[in-house]
Design a protein around this motif. Structure first.
Motif, PDB file in Angstrom:
ATOM      1  N   GLN A 148       0.823  -1.213   0.000  1.00 43.34           N
ATOM      2  CA  GLN A 148       0.000   0.000   0.000  1.00 43.34           C
ATOM      3  C   GLN A 148       0.856   1.261   0.000  1.00 43.34           C
ATOM      4  O   GLN A 148       0.557   2.221  -0.718  1.00 43.34           O
ATOM      5  N   GLU A 208       2.253   1.813  -3.378  1.00 44.20           N
ATOM      6  CA  GLU A 208       1.216   2.264  -4.314  1.00 44.20           C
ATOM      7  C   GLU A 208       0.949   3.762  -4.192  1.00 44.20           C
ATOM      8  O   GLU A 208       0.531   4.413  -5.158  1.00 44.20           O
ATOM      9  N   LEU A 209       1.191   4.319  -3.003  1.00 47.22           N
ATOM     10  CA  LEU A 209       0.976   5.755  -2.813  1.00 47.22           C
ATOM     11  C   LEU A 209       1.904   6.595  -3.695  1.00 47.22           C
ATOM     12  O   LEU A 209       1.613   7.760  -3.968  1.00 47.22           O
ATOM     13  N   ILE A 245       0.510   8.561  -6.653  1.00 44.27           N
ATOM     14  CA  ILE A 245      -0.254   9.799  -6.470  1.00 44.27           C
ATOM     15  C   ILE A 245       0.632  10.983  -6.847  1.00 44.27           C
ATOM     16  O   ILE A 245       1.767  11.103  -6.399  1.00 44.27           O
ATOM     17  N   ILE A 262      -1.374  13.972   1.242  1.00 46.27           N
ATOM     18  CA  ILE A 262      -1.202  12.720   1.970  1.00 46.27           C
ATOM     19  C   ILE A 262      -0.816  13.074   3.403  1.00 46.27           C
ATOM     20  O   ILE A 262       0.146  13.806   3.627  1.00 46.27           O
ATOM     21  N   CYS A 307       2.803  16.457   1.258  1.00 46.22           N
ATOM     22  CA  CYS A 307       2.889  15.476   2.344  1.00 46.22           C
ATOM     23  C   CYS A 307       3.103  16.206   3.667  1.00 46.22           C
ATOM     24  O   CYS A 307       3.926  17.127   3.738  1.00 46.22           O
ATOM     25  N   ARG A 310      -5.839  12.594  -0.391  1.00 41.18           N
ATOM     26  CA  ARG A 310      -5.723  11.384  -1.222  1.00 41.18           C
ATOM     27  C   ARG A 310      -5.484  10.137  -0.380  1.00 41.18           C
ATOM     28  O   ARG A 310      -5.813   9.031  -0.799  1.00 41.18           O
ATOM     29  N   ALA A 311      -4.890  10.304   0.812  1.00 41.31           N
ATOM     30  CA  ALA A 311      -4.629   9.136   1.661  1.00 41.31           C
ATOM     31  C   ALA A 311      -4.267   9.608   3.065  1.00 41.31           C
ATOM     32  O   ALA A 311      -3.768  10.714   3.262  1.00 41.31           O
ATOM     33  N   VAL A 346      -2.082   7.915   6.302  1.00 42.17           N
ATOM     34  CA  VAL A 346      -1.210   6.822   6.751  1.00 42.17           C
ATOM     35  C   VAL A 346      -1.021   6.977   8.263  1.00 42.17           C
ATOM     36  O   VAL A 346      -0.268   7.838   8.725  1.00 42.17           O
ATOM     37  N   ILE A 348      -4.021   2.379   6.757  1.00 46.72           N
ATOM     38  CA  ILE A 348      -3.917   3.276   5.615  1.00 46.72           C
ATOM     39  C   ILE A 348      -5.283   3.437   4.957  1.00 46.72           C
ATOM     40  O   ILE A 348      -5.916   2.454   4.570  1.00 46.72           O
ATOM     41  N   ASP A 396      -7.432   4.989   1.816  1.00 43.60           N
ATOM     42  CA  ASP A 396      -7.320   5.560   0.477  1.00 43.60           C
ATOM     43  C   ASP A 396      -8.361   6.672   0.313  1.00 43.60           C
ATOM     44  O   ASP A 396      -9.140   6.975   1.232  1.00 43.60           O
ATOM     45  N   GLN A 397      -8.422   7.263  -0.864  1.00 44.54           N
ATOM     46  CA  GLN A 397      -9.295   8.421  -1.067  1.00 44.54           C
ATOM     47  C   GLN A 397     -10.767   8.083  -0.867  1.00 44.54           C
ATOM     48  O   GLN A 397     -11.516   8.864  -0.274  1.00 44.54           O
TER      49      GLN A 397
END
Length: 296
Positions: A126, A129-130, A133, A138, A231, A261-262, A264, A283, A285-286
């Protein structure tokens, strides 16, 4: 007995070899105790002896005022350890009975992959995968000392071919691949005008070291609306409460729906077998963020 400079060099060398970012020194004259904080948590160090004069020597090297004892002081100094220039932040609090010193090694320990932070393979997937973006906000959250800044910096170091600019107060760790700006409001460099300056340099990623106030939350949201990836780290006790913390700082639900968008969120747990700490992640996600915001 070693000289004061030799004591300092031995202490910093041992901390780096032990993957420690922070050195804590407590002096209740004549007793001086030492502890390191790193990936394995806080542990006492008994293999090095320091004299009470050692703290005054560190104050001198950090360009602090040796005549002041009533207020906390912060400074910096650098040392050459194994042919590498090590930058160290020095902080001291003194009372009538004791002295407490914190040394932060700003560029001694490097973590470049998530596998060193966690044993959770799904979380590693995960987090990787971020990196896809390219715009929006985030949020990296957790309690004090949970390692959220380390996770955020590891994420940033794994981004390829990106111009990364940070606004921090203070700078927690130094990294040569980032352009790191230290906020200094006394000299006119605030989060707001710092953002204005760095936007002229065509960044791909903008980093705010930590959101603590309404002003910093506002700057983070403004930066995310420019179309850049932003971030930030936030103190919170769960992934859901990370969004609540942003709302407390006067971020609107509309803004959070538009730009987050996310999230964490992380905690540190102790591995019973290895006696070391690793991170566990939650985590969002959007889509999960939107669901939580609309149902709140």
């Amino acid at each position: 007995m070693k000289t004061l400079e030799e004591q300092l060099e031995a202490l910093i060398s041992l901390a780096i070899s032990d993957y420690a970012n922070d050195i804590h020194i407590q002096c209740n004259d004549p007793i001086v105790s030492i502890a390191f904080r790193g990936l394995h948590g806080l542990k006492a160090i008994n293999c090095i002896s320091l004299t009470p004069q050692f703290i005054e020597y560190c104050k001198f090297k950090a360009n602090c005022d040796s005549s002041i004892y009533s207020i906390p002081q912060t400074g910096r100094f650098e040392m050459l350890i194994d042919n590498k220039l090590i930058l160290i932040r020095f902080s001291i609090i003194e009372t009538f009975h004791a002295k407490s010193v914190a040394l932060r090694i700003l560029n001694g320990v490097s973590i470049s992959n998530f596998a060193r932070l966690t044993h959770d393979n799904q979380a590693i997937v995960q987090l990787n995968e971020l990196s896809e973006i390219t715009a929006g906000l985030i949020l990296f959250s957790g309690a004090t000392g949970s390692g959220k800044t380390t996770t955020m910096l590891t994420f940033l170091k794994n981004l390829k071919n990106k111009r990364i600019y940070t606004l921090e107060d203070p700078i927690e760790q130094l990294h040569s691949q980032f352009m790191q700006l230290q906020i200094n409001e006394h000299r006119g460099l605030t989060y707001s005008n710092g953002l204005a300056h760095l936007l002229r340099h065509d960044p791909d990623v903008i980093v705010l070291g930590e959101i603590r106030s309404e002003q910093e939350a506002k700057v983070a949201i403004s930066a995310a609306y420019t179309g850049h990836l932003v971030c930030c780290s936030v103190h919170a006790s769960s992934a859901f409460l990370t969004l609540g913390r942003m709302l407390d700082l006067q971020a609107s639900t509309y803004d959070l729906l538009a730009i987050v968008r996310a999230v964490v969120y992380q905690q540190l747990v102790v591995d019973v077998q290895t006696k070391s700490r690793s991170a566990i992640y939650d985590i969002l996600d959007q889509e999960q963020v939107k669901t939580l915001l609309l149902s709140a």
